[in-house]
Scaffold this motif. Structure first.
Motif, PDB file in Angstrom:
ATOM      1  N   SER A   1     -26.604 -31.358  20.331  1.00 49.57           N
ATOM      2  CA  SER A   1     -26.825 -30.392  19.244  1.00 49.57           C
ATOM      3  C   SER A   1     -28.313 -30.373  18.934  1.00 49.57           C
ATOM      4  O   SER A   1     -28.932 -31.429  18.794  1.00 49.57           O
ATOM      5  CB  SER A   1     -26.055 -30.805  17.991  1.00 49.57           C
ATOM      6  N   LEU A   2     -28.866 -29.184  18.836  1.00 55.41           N
ATOM      7  CA  LEU A   2     -30.265 -29.028  18.455  1.00 55.41           C
ATOM      8  C   LEU A   2     -30.323 -28.983  16.932  1.00 55.41           C
ATOM      9  O   LEU A   2     -29.744 -28.090  16.309  1.00 55.41           O
ATOM     10  CB  LEU A   2     -30.833 -27.749  19.065  1.00 55.41           C
ATOM     11  N   LEU A   3     -31.000 -29.960  16.332  1.00 58.00           N
ATOM     12  CA  LEU A   3     -31.046 -30.082  14.874  1.00 58.00           C
ATOM     13  C   LEU A   3     -32.347 -29.562  14.278  1.00 58.00           C
ATOM     14  O   LEU A   3     -32.349 -29.011  13.182  1.00 58.00           O
ATOM     15  CB  LEU A   3     -30.844 -31.546  14.469  1.00 58.00           C
ATOM     16  N   VAL A   4     -33.460 -29.779  14.985  1.00 56.04           N
ATOM     17  CA  VAL A   4     -34.778 -29.360  14.496  1.00 56.04           C
ATOM     18  C   VAL A   4     -35.568 -28.828  15.680  1.00 56.04           C
ATOM     19  O   VAL A   4     -35.570 -29.428  16.754  1.00 56.04           O
ATOM     20  CB  VAL A   4     -35.552 -30.545  13.859  1.00 56.04           C
ATOM     21  N   ASN A   5     -36.249 -27.709  15.468  1.00 54.99           N
ATOM     22  CA  ASN A   5     -37.115 -27.106  16.485  1.00 54.99           C
ATOM     23  C   ASN A   5     -38.211 -26.368  15.721  1.00 54.99           C
ATOM     24  O   ASN A   5     -38.086 -25.187  15.435  1.00 54.99           O
ATOM     25  CB  ASN A   5     -36.302 -26.160  17.364  1.00 54.99           C
ATOM     26  N   ASP A   6     -39.274 -27.085  15.346  1.00 56.11           N
ATOM     27  CA  ASP A   6     -40.234 -26.552  14.376  1.00 56.11           C
ATOM     28  C   ASP A   6     -41.667 -26.707  14.869  1.00 56.11           C
ATOM     29  O   ASP A   6     -42.125 -27.822  15.128  1.00 56.11           O
ATOM     30  CB  ASP A   6     -40.044 -27.293  13.050  1.00 56.11           C
ATOM     31  N   GLU A   7     -42.374 -25.574  14.974  1.00 60.63           N
ATOM     32  CA  GLU A   7     -43.785 -25.611  15.341  1.00 60.63           C
ATOM     33  C   GLU A   7     -44.699 -25.581  14.118  1.00 60.63           C
ATOM     34  O   GLU A   7     -45.913 -25.481  14.264  1.00 60.63           O
ATOM     35  CB  GLU A   7     -44.127 -24.455  16.282  1.00 60.63           C
ATOM     36  N   ALA A   8     -44.132 -25.703  12.937  1.00 66.26           N
ATOM     37  CA  ALA A   8     -44.957 -25.711  11.727  1.00 66.26           C
ATOM     38  C   ALA A   8     -44.379 -26.659  10.675  1.00 66.26           C
ATOM     39  O   ALA A   8     -44.185 -26.266   9.528  1.00 66.26           O
ATOM     40  CB  ALA A   8     -45.070 -24.298  11.172  1.00 66.26           C
ATOM     41  N   PRO A   9     -44.099 -27.911  11.046  1.00 64.42           N
ATOM     42  CA  PRO A   9     -43.577 -28.825  10.024  1.00 64.42           C
ATOM     43  C   PRO A   9     -44.658 -29.138   8.996  1.00 64.42           C
ATOM     44  O   PRO A   9     -45.851 -29.124   9.309  1.00 64.42           O
ATOM     45  CB  PRO A   9     -43.192 -30.075  10.821  1.00 64.42           C
TER      46      PRO A   9
ATOM     47  N   VAL B   1     -39.096 -31.728  17.665  1.00 69.62           N
ATOM     48  CA  VAL B   1     -37.753 -31.352  18.093  1.00 69.62           C
ATOM     49  C   VAL B   1     -36.852 -32.561  17.856  1.00 69.62           C
ATOM     50  O   VAL B   1     -37.215 -33.688  18.203  1.00 69.62           O
ATOM     51  CB  VAL B   1     -37.713 -30.965  19.588  1.00 69.62           C
ATOM     52  N   VAL B   2     -35.689 -32.327  17.254  1.00 68.53           N
ATOM     53  CA  VAL B   2     -34.701 -33.382  17.052  1.00 68.53           C
ATOM     54  C   VAL B   2     -33.363 -32.872  17.571  1.00 68.53           C
ATOM     55  O   VAL B   2     -32.922 -31.779  17.200  1.00 68.53           O
ATOM     56  CB  VAL B   2     -34.569 -33.786  15.564  1.00 68.53           C
ATOM     57  N   MET B   3     -32.756 -33.671  18.435  1.00 73.13           N
ATOM     58  CA  MET B   3     -31.454 -33.341  19.011  1.00 73.13           C
ATOM     59  C   MET B   3     -30.515 -34.517  18.790  1.00 73.13           C
ATOM     60  O   MET B   3     -30.970 -35.662  18.733  1.00 73.13           O
ATOM     61  CB  MET B   3     -31.577 -33.091  20.518  1.00 73.13           C
ATOM     62  N   SER B   4     -29.235 -34.251  18.696  1.00 79.17           N
ATOM     63  CA  SER B   4     -28.258 -35.341  18.628  1.00 79.17           C
ATOM     64  C   SER B   4     -27.306 -35.234  19.817  1.00 79.17           C
ATOM     65  O   SER B   4     -27.049 -34.134  20.332  1.00 79.17           O
ATOM     66  CB  SER B   4     -27.478 -35.304  17.313  1.00 79.17           C
ATOM     67  N   PHE B   5     -26.820 -36.384  20.236  1.00 78.02           N
ATOM     68  CA  PHE B   5     -25.853 -36.492  21.314  1.00 78.02           C
ATOM     69  C   PHE B   5     -24.801 -37.500  20.888  1.00 78.02           C
ATOM     70  O   PHE B   5     -25.106 -38.438  20.140  1.00 78.02           O
ATOM     71  CB  PHE B   5     -26.535 -36.960  22.607  1.00 78.02           C
TER      72      PHE B   5
END
Length: 97
Positions: A34-42, A55-59
């Motif tokens: 699951s893609l949880l975070v995909n941010d180029e401007a945190p 980028v944060v993903m969970s498995f």
């Protein structure tokens, strides 16, 4: 146990990185992540953060992550990420209550 893949990228070749992102979802959705975070401007709230993207993903577990990251489909597009961005990728264990 759930694992989280956390990537912090510094993008140095936008064309190469965009080739990766254009193909990412078609490959990723074939696996159990699951893609949880995909941010180029945190927003940096403390300290310094010299990166461009997080980028944060969970498995479900480490085996599921390894299935994705070592798959021929992912390795084929990963060459564009490697050519376009650098930075650490961490794999962290989730908390079990």
């Amino acid at each position: 146990m759930t694992v989280y893949a956390i990537a912090q990228f510094e993008i140095h070749n936008r064309d190469s990185y965009d080739k990766y992102t254009a193909q990412f979802w078609d490959v990723f959705k074939q696996f159990k992540g699951s893609l949880l975070v995909n941010d180029e401007a945190p927003k940096v709230l403390e300290g310094e953060w010299p990166k461009d993207k997080i980028v944060v993903m969970s498995f479900p577990d480490e085996a599921a992550f390894m299935e994705w990251v070592t798959s021929p489909q992912y390795r084929e597009i990963a060459k564009h990420r490697i050519a376009g961005a650098t930075g650490p990728v961490l794999l962290a264990q989730g908390v079990q209550f």
